[in-house]
Design a protein around this motif. Structure first.
Motif, mmCIF file in Angstrom:
data_model
loop_
_atom_site.group_PDB
_atom_site.id
_atom_site.type_symbol
_atom_site.label_atom_id
_atom_site.label_comp_id
_atom_site.label_asym_id
_atom_site.label_seq_id
_atom_site.Cartn_x
_atom_site.Cartn_y
_atom_site.Cartn_z
ATOM 1 N N THR A 213 5.607 7.066 -1.797
ATOM 2 C CA THR A 213 6.228 6.346 -2.925
ATOM 3 C C THR A 213 5.640 4.958 -3.113
ATOM 4 O O THR A 213 6.185 4.158 -3.875
ATOM 5 C CB THR A 213 7.747 6.234 -2.705
ATOM 6 O OG1 THR A 213 8.008 5.488 -1.499
ATOM 7 C CG2 THR A 213 8.380 7.610 -2.585
ATOM 8 N N GLY A 214 4.551 4.658 -2.411
ATOM 9 C CA GLY A 214 3.964 3.331 -2.491
ATOM 10 C C GLY A 214 2.964 3.184 -3.615
ATOM 11 O O GLY A 214 2.834 4.040 -4.495
ATOM 12 N N ALA A 215 2.197 2.068 -3.536
ATOM 13 C CA ALA A 215 1.253 1.741 -4.605
ATOM 14 C C ALA A 215 -0.176 2.129 -4.289
ATOM 15 O O ALA A 215 -1.057 1.990 -5.135
ATOM 16 C CB ALA A 215 1.316 0.230 -4.901
ATOM 17 N N GLY A 216 -0.433 2.606 -3.070
ATOM 18 C CA GLY A 216 -1.787 2.983 -2.705
ATOM 19 C C GLY A 216 -1.812 4.291 -1.952
ATOM 20 O O GLY A 216 -0.768 4.787 -1.500
ATOM 21 N N PRO A 217 -3.013 4.889 -1.761
ATOM 22 C CA PRO A 217 -3.092 6.186 -1.075
ATOM 23 C C PRO A 217 -2.857 6.045 0.420
ATOM 24 O O PRO A 217 -3.123 5.000 1.021
ATOM 25 C CB PRO A 217 -4.522 6.642 -1.378
ATOM 26 C CG PRO A 217 -5.278 5.360 -1.576
ATOM 27 C CD PRO A 217 -4.330 4.414 -2.225
ATOM 28 N N ALA B 224 -0.830 7.864 -4.200
ATOM 29 C CA ALA B 224 0.410 7.168 -4.531
ATOM 30 C C ALA B 224 1.229 7.992 -5.514
ATOM 31 O O ALA B 224 0.691 8.549 -6.476
ATOM 32 C CB ALA B 224 0.101 5.797 -5.129
ATOM 33 N N GLY B 225 2.517 8.105 -5.241
ATOM 34 C CA GLY B 225 3.406 8.848 -6.124
ATOM 35 C C GLY B 225 3.357 10.350 -5.950
ATOM 36 O O GLY B 225 4.015 11.076 -6.703
ATOM 37 N N ALA B 226 2.601 10.843 -4.973
ATOM 38 C CA ALA B 226 2.441 12.295 -4.789
ATOM 39 C C ALA B 226 3.159 12.745 -3.518
ATOM 40 O O ALA B 226 3.600 11.940 -2.692
ATOM 41 C CB ALA B 226 0.965 12.660 -4.717
ATOM 42 N N GLY C 55 0.817 -1.199 0.000
ATOM 43 C CA GLY C 55 0.000 0.000 0.000
ATOM 44 C C GLY C 55 0.850 1.247 0.000
ATOM 45 O O GLY C 55 1.840 1.352 -0.721
ATOM 46 N N PRO C 56 0.511 2.230 0.838
ATOM 47 C CA PRO C 56 1.291 3.477 0.877
ATOM 48 C C PRO C 56 2.674 3.254 1.488
ATOM 49 O O PRO C 56 2.845 2.419 2.379
ATOM 50 C CB PRO C 56 0.436 4.392 1.754
ATOM 51 C CG PRO C 56 -0.356 3.459 2.614
ATOM 52 C CD PRO C 56 -0.638 2.265 1.760
#
Length: 541
Positions: free
Chosen positions: A59-63, A106-108, A30-31
């Motif tokens: 930097t993870g795959a979920g919020p 994610a990624g923000a 996840g996050p």
């Protein structure tokens, strides 16, 4: 910061070279929250309004949902004045605390927090400030150098370069020429810092000089992880000038700001003889000898390996090479000195190569570079030229010579003329450290190219300048044939900046024109970590 990394359960840890924890971040599908803390330049004792920037990212795959809370317990010597950032609710404590309740995709990243501090008049020479995400164990350290009050400030005025024929300024070995170059204190001991005053040497350097252009040579007794040269009166910066992990004779060029009393300090990790050769200095006074810098696209001007060109240099012989007539140099250029990268491809052990202006006596005791191991080697050099635009190259042993150029020094006032601005040596980028994106990790893979936005580094370099004065260090896991550095936005040139056939930590200086978005591009032929340190920049003012 240098780092070694390893995983432990659900947390990834990052350590600096001394084994201190830099960051740790929770892992999972996840996050994945991270926190970064940066600042620009050095702080000064008694300074009001110094600023840190704190950024939380996912930097993870979920919020990441729920409240986020950042905490910062400032070290002794720093007092919080304000903390603010879009969407954050902050108080200055102590400790400083900032919270928000919105989710992070994610990624923000959340908008950065600006933490403003005052520096005590008796603050220590360095402090480490730590920011953390409360309740998670996720933190980031930001080592900060604090310059003493009354220390000699670096010049903010544009500086002219005054080239001189390379001169052996100082040497810790006995019986060196010219007379007056021998340092009576003898060989430097491990962990020693020693001050040298160029104006007191035998090379005619004036006390008004604001920065110097050196070739620094170390001859360690065994091995020496690094040598650092920096302005006297300033705290030792977290940069290196050269590395001698394999021992032997190692040289590198360095532009060094003048410190207190016009001095420079040299630190060595291990016992070594040290020599300084000087090829010019920077001053703010316009004189008949003063020059400005003119950038050129990186270009190869000589390669004796080409079958149809000039042959390799035989042992104990000199090659005169007319740079002014080379296609890489504009016909209208009237150069007093060239900014070169000199690469040797020796046929065996090479004691030294020396480059100086043609039609003048060969300087005593100086070297441009050597290769005791007989491997490829490179060194940047600012070399004064003859009136006809030629330089002479002497080799003690048989070797091929490669010369690349990135600019020249000529009369001020021409179109494109640039002046130099010195800065406290500062680490711009280090791919060993993934926490300083986009100027950090991961390591570069083989046959890859990466853009480094130097203008966004924590070193406080202004935007819109025209060239950077850098020190480039490589740390490859295996031999690295070459690294090339050039302005972003141009095609990769057929030149090299560093050659590391032994696969050890190795450095070379480089003056690099600035490219698109205040950036430079780096290409590595094989995988390597890359470290960029900066000591100044060139601009139109």
């Amino acid at each position: 910061m240098s780092a070694n990394y390893g995983a432990a359960g659900t947390v990834t840890y990052a350590y600096d070279a001394a084994g201190h924890l830099i960051t740790r971040a929770a892992q999972g599908p996840g996050p994945v929250l991270t926190i970064a803390k940066t600042h620009s330049g050095n702080f000064t004792q008694g300074q009001n309004g110094a600023a840190y920037s704190i950024k939380v990212s996912n930097t993870g795959a979920g919020p990441a949902n729920g409240a986020a809370q950042v905490s910062d317990a400032l070290p002794a010597g720093l007092t919080a004045v304000s903390a603010k950032g879009t969407g954050w609710t902050c108080n200055i404590g102590p400790p400083v605390g900032c919270t928000r309740g919105d989710s992070l995709a994610a990624g923000a990243s959340y908008p950065a927090i600006t933490l403003t501090v005052n520096v005590a008049a008796d603050a220590p020479a360095s402090v480490t400030n730590t920011a953390s995400i409360s309740g998670t164990g996720i933190s980031a350290n930001d080592p900060t150098i604090i310059v003493p009050t009354g220390g000699t400030p670096l010049s903010t005025a544009g500086l002219y370069f005054i080239p001189v024929t390379q001169c052996h300024l100082v040497d810790t070995r006995p019986n060196q020429l010219p007379a007056g170059s021998v340092d009576p204190r003898g060989i430097m001991q491990g962990q020693e810092t020693r001050t040298f005053i160029p104006a007191s040497g035998a090379c005619g350097i004036p006390a008004t000089a604001k920065a110097y252009s050196f070739t620094v040579t170390a001859r360690p007794t065994n091995v020496m992880p690094y040598l650092t040269i920096f302005p006297t009166g300033q705290p030792q910066p977290n940069v290196s000038t050269l590395n001698a992990f394999a021992g032997g004779t190692v040289s590198n060029s360095a532009i060094v700001p003048a410190g207190a009393g016009g001095g420079v300090d040299v630190f060595v990790t291990d016992q070594a003889d040290v020599a300084l050769d000087i090829n010019g200095y920077f001053d703010d006074a316009l004189s008949s000898a003063a020059t400005a810098f003119y950038t050129l696209p990186p270009c190869r001007i000589l390669d004796t390996r080409k079958p149809s060109g000039i042959p390799a240099i035989a042992a104990g012989t000199t090659l005169d090479f007319p740079i002014a007539s080379n296609p890489c140099v504009p016909a209208q250029a009237r150069a007093a000195a060239y900014s070169l990268n000199v690469t040797v491809v020796p046929q065996g052990p090479l004691d030294y190569v020396e480059v100086w202006p043609s039609n003048s006596p060969q300087p005593q005791s100086v070297i441009t570079l050597g290769s005791p191991s007989g491997q490829f080697g490179a060194d940047a050099a600012i070399v004064q030229t003859s009136a006809g635009g030629s330089v002479s190259v002497y080799a003690s042993n048989p070797t091929d010579i490669v010369l690349d150029t990135n600019g020249y020094f000529g009369a001020p006032g021409g179109s494109g003329a640039l002046l130099f601005h010195s800065v406290t040596p500062c680490r711009v980028a280090d791919t060993r450290d993934p926490t300083i994106r986009p100027l950090g990790g991961p390591a570069m893979t083989g046959d890859s190219q990466r853009t480094f936005p130097v203008g966004t580094s924590p070193c406080g370099i202004p935007l819109g300048v025209q060239a950077y004065s850098l020190n480039v260090t490589v740390s490859p896991p295996a031999p690295l044939s070459f690294l090339t550095l050039w302005p972003t936005g141009l095609s990769k040139p057929f030149v090299s900046t560093v050659n590391d056939i032994l696969g050890i930590i190795l450095a070379n200086a480089a003056i690099v024109p600035v490219g698109k978005n205040d950036s430079v591009d780096v290409y590595v032929f094989q995988a390597s970590n890359v470290i960029l340190d900066i000591n100044g920049y060139f601009s139109k003012q």
